[in-house]
Scaffold this active site. Structure first.
Site, PDB file in Angstrom:
ATOM      1  N   ASP A  74       4.350  -7.012  27.395  1.00 30.48           N
ATOM      2  CA  ASP A  74       4.295  -5.556  27.610  1.00 30.48           C
ATOM      3  C   ASP A  74       5.615  -4.987  27.096  1.00 30.48           C
ATOM      4  O   ASP A  74       6.523  -5.741  26.726  1.00 30.48           O
ATOM      5  CB  ASP A  74       4.140  -5.252  29.123  1.00 30.48           C
ATOM      6  CG  ASP A  74       4.147  -3.759  29.446  1.00 30.48           C
ATOM      7  OD1 ASP A  74       3.490  -2.998  28.729  1.00 30.48           O
ATOM      8  OD2 ASP A  74       4.820  -3.351  30.413  1.00 30.48           O
ATOM      9  N   SER A  75       5.730  -3.660  27.148  1.00 34.65           N
ATOM     10  CA  SER A  75       6.998  -3.035  26.767  1.00 34.65           C
ATOM     11  C   SER A  75       8.069  -3.232  27.840  1.00 34.65           C
ATOM     12  O   SER A  75       9.241  -3.047  27.568  1.00 34.65           O
ATOM     13  CB  SER A  75       6.780  -1.539  26.564  1.00 34.65           C
ATOM     14  OG  SER A  75       6.313  -0.970  27.769  1.00 34.65           O
ATOM     15  N   TYR A  91       6.583   2.212  24.803  1.00 29.81           N
ATOM     16  CA  TYR A  91       5.656   2.094  23.669  1.00 29.81           C
ATOM     17  C   TYR A  91       4.788   3.350  23.550  1.00 29.81           C
ATOM     18  O   TYR A  91       4.364   3.699  22.465  1.00 29.81           O
ATOM     19  CB  TYR A  91       4.730   0.887  23.864  1.00 29.81           C
ATOM     20  CG  TYR A  91       5.276  -0.449  23.404  1.00 29.81           C
ATOM     21  CD1 TYR A  91       6.623  -0.631  23.101  1.00 29.81           C
ATOM     22  CD2 TYR A  91       4.426  -1.543  23.279  1.00 29.81           C
ATOM     23  CE1 TYR A  91       7.103  -1.872  22.695  1.00 29.81           C
ATOM     24  CE2 TYR A  91       4.886  -2.781  22.863  1.00 29.81           C
ATOM     25  CZ  TYR A  91       6.230  -2.948  22.572  1.00 29.81           C
ATOM     26  OH  TYR A  91       6.687  -4.172  22.166  1.00 29.81           O
ATOM     27  N   GLY A  92       4.522   3.986  24.683  1.00 30.42           N
ATOM     28  CA  GLY A  92       3.619   5.139  24.700  1.00 30.42           C
ATOM     29  C   GLY A  92       4.084   6.301  23.834  1.00 30.42           C
ATOM     30  O   GLY A  92       3.325   7.201  23.519  1.00 30.42           O
ATOM     31  N   CYS A 121      -0.512  -4.421  28.045  1.00 27.00           N
ATOM     32  CA  CYS A 121      -0.021  -3.075  27.771  1.00 27.00           C
ATOM     33  C   CYS A 121      -1.169  -2.306  27.129  1.00 27.00           C
ATOM     34  O   CYS A 121      -1.750  -2.773  26.139  1.00 27.00           O
ATOM     35  CB  CYS A 121       1.159  -3.168  26.808  1.00 27.00           C
ATOM     36  SG  CYS A 121       1.730  -1.583  26.195  1.00 27.00           S
ATOM     37  N   ASN A 122      -1.501  -1.154  27.693  1.00 25.56           N
ATOM     38  CA  ASN A 122      -2.598  -0.360  27.123  1.00 25.56           C
ATOM     39  C   ASN A 122      -2.227   0.216  25.760  1.00 25.56           C
ATOM     40  O   ASN A 122      -3.066   0.259  24.864  1.00 25.56           O
ATOM     41  CB  ASN A 122      -2.950   0.793  28.066  1.00 25.56           C
ATOM     42  CG  ASN A 122      -3.785   0.329  29.237  1.00 25.56           C
ATOM     43  OD1 ASN A 122      -5.005   0.423  29.211  1.00 25.56           O
ATOM     44  ND2 ASN A 122      -3.141  -0.200  30.271  1.00 25.56           N
ATOM     45  N   GLU A 149       9.955   2.309  35.200  1.00 29.42           N
ATOM     46  CA  GLU A 149      10.881   1.348  34.574  1.00 29.42           C
ATOM     47  C   GLU A 149      12.297   1.539  35.127  1.00 29.42           C
ATOM     48  O   GLU A 149      13.063   0.595  35.260  1.00 29.42           O
ATOM     49  CB  GLU A 149      10.847   1.563  33.060  1.00 29.42           C
ATOM     50  CG  GLU A 149      11.389   0.442  32.235  1.00 29.42           C
ATOM     51  CD  GLU A 149      10.491  -0.799  32.186  1.00 29.42           C
ATOM     52  OE1 GLU A 149      11.057  -1.887  32.002  1.00 29.42           O
ATOM     53  OE2 GLU A 149       9.259  -0.697  32.340  1.00 29.42           O
ATOM     54  N   CYS A 195      -2.448   2.283  32.272  1.00 26.25           N
ATOM     55  CA  CYS A 195      -1.098   1.866  31.893  1.00 26.25           C
ATOM     56  C   CYS A 195      -0.733   0.811  32.918  1.00 26.25           C
ATOM     57  O   CYS A 195      -0.893   1.040  34.133  1.00 26.25           O
ATOM     58  CB  CYS A 195      -0.124   3.039  31.948  1.00 26.25           C
ATOM     59  SG  CYS A 195       1.600   2.523  31.732  1.00 26.25           S
ATOM     60  N   THR A 196      -0.259  -0.327  32.439  1.00 26.00           N
ATOM     61  CA  THR A 196      -0.026  -1.440  33.360  1.00 26.00           C
ATOM     62  C   THR A 196       1.167  -1.200  34.288  1.00 26.00           C
ATOM     63  O   THR A 196       1.379  -1.951  35.237  1.00 26.00           O
ATOM     64  CB  THR A 196       0.144  -2.746  32.572  1.00 26.00           C
ATOM     65  OG1 THR A 196       1.161  -2.542  31.580  1.00 26.00           O
ATOM     66  CG2 THR A 196      -1.157  -3.145  31.906  1.00 26.00           C
ATOM     67  N   HIS A 197       1.935  -0.142  34.015  1.00 19.24           N
ATOM     68  CA  HIS A 197       3.012   0.211  34.953  1.00 19.24           C
ATOM     69  C   HIS A 197       2.458   0.855  36.235  1.00 19.24           C
ATOM     70  O   HIS A 197       3.107   0.819  37.275  1.00 19.24           O
ATOM     71  CB  HIS A 197       3.982   1.216  34.315  1.00 19.24           C
ATOM     72  CG  HIS A 197       4.973   0.611  33.364  1.00 19.24           C
ATOM     73  ND1 HIS A 197       4.622   0.048  32.155  1.00 19.24           N
ATOM     74  CD2 HIS A 197       6.325   0.483  33.444  1.00 19.24           C
ATOM     75  CE1 HIS A 197       5.711  -0.381  31.534  1.00 19.24           C
ATOM     76  NE2 HIS A 197       6.756  -0.129  32.296  1.00 19.24           N
TER      77      HIS A 197
END
Ligand code: DGL
Length: 278
Positions: free
Chosen positions: A18-19, A50-51, A81-82, A162, A194-196
């Site tokens: 992922d980012s 990344y978004g 990561c989407n 983050e 979003c995986t966050h």
């Protein structure tokens, strides 16, 4: 193409990237469901978020990370990561000798919801890249055209998480402000694209008070990983304790903290900038 020969074995780790810390939510779900599996995680914190990046940049970062994971060697790559799943899935497939050995976070969710049949109006929150790619919309149109998808870009959320802002007043205020957007009115379910976002699931639940079903892709993706490994006789049956490795392209204390909370303090975080190596 990665340098080594691709010869996946059950004892090899699963590569997850992922980012940043978001993919840890997927890694954690995989490790809960498959406690014998070792993971190699790469968080591209140097290039996060990344978004906000161009498709070209995300493709190039994803290719580099996937090659690194294949060289470890990992038996399977999970794009946790989407934004990368939406733009770089084909690129990552291309660098693998067998394109089936990569799982993204979008297809398992679309399949899961399309099979179900009772939800008609589904909301989605994700990064600008994921929402502008319209990838979920296109996939739902094919898989279940009766589903009405209402997508909203929520670009502040991933950088906020983050930076360690979750489960507090600030994160609650920002989440509530996004979710009050009229575009998301009357939805029955909401996809955390979003995986966050599973890290702010408390804030999202507190907004909806149980009236909207929250779709957490981490669990759905971990099931897809299990099924894939099972079908390919690659489940690790060894009773040896798994050894996870965590890499970041730029050290961040919030990554280390979150990884420690998720994986019980037994993590070794290594900084590895794949872009500065000869
Ligand atoms: N976790 C990433 C995703 O699922 C997004 C975070 C970012 O923008 O870097 O899209």
């Amino acid at each position: 193409m990665s340098s080594g020969k691709f010869n996946p074995k059950a004892s090899h780790p699963i590569g997850v990237f992922d980012s940043g810390i978001g993919g840890l939510t997927v890694a954690k779900a995989i490790s809960d469901l498959l406690p014998n599996e070792s993971l190699i995680y790469f968080g591209d914190t140097a290039h996060m978020p990344y978004g906000e990046k161009s498709p070209h940049a995300i493709k190039s970062y994803s290719e580099k990370i996937a090659s690194f994971l294949i060289d470890q060697p990992c038996k399977l790559i999970v794009i946790a990561c989407n934004s990368a799943s939406a733009t770089a899935f084909r690129q990552v497939q291309k660098i693998l000798p067998d394109k089936h050995f990569v799982i993204n976070v979008i297809d398992p969710v679309v399949q899961h919801l399309s099979r179900d049949g009772h939800r008609r109006k589904i909301g989605l929150i994700g990064t600008k890249r994921t929402v502008s790619s319209a990838v979920y919309k296109k996939k739902f149109e094919k898989a279940d055209p009766d589903i009405q998808l209402k997508s909203l870009a929520t670009p502040l959320l991933a950088p906020m998480i983050e930076e360690g802002f979750f489960n507090n007043k600030i994160s609650r205020t920002i989440v509530h402000s996004y979710l009050s957007n009229p575009h998301l009115a009357h939805i029955e379910s909401i996809i955390l694209a979003c995986t966050h976002y599973p890290l702010i699931i408390n804030e999202i639940s507190s907004f909806y008070k149980g009236k909207v079903e929250i779709i957490n892709s981490a669990e759905i993706v971990s099931l897809a990983v299990k099924n894939f490994l099972d079908e390919n006789s690659l489940l690790n049956k060894s009773s040896k304790a798994p050894g996870h490795k965590f890499f970041v392209s730029d050290y961040t204390s919030s990554f280390e903290e979150t990884a420690k909370i998720f994986f019980g303090g037994k993590i070794k975080l290594k900084e590895k900038n794949l872009w500065n190596e000869k």
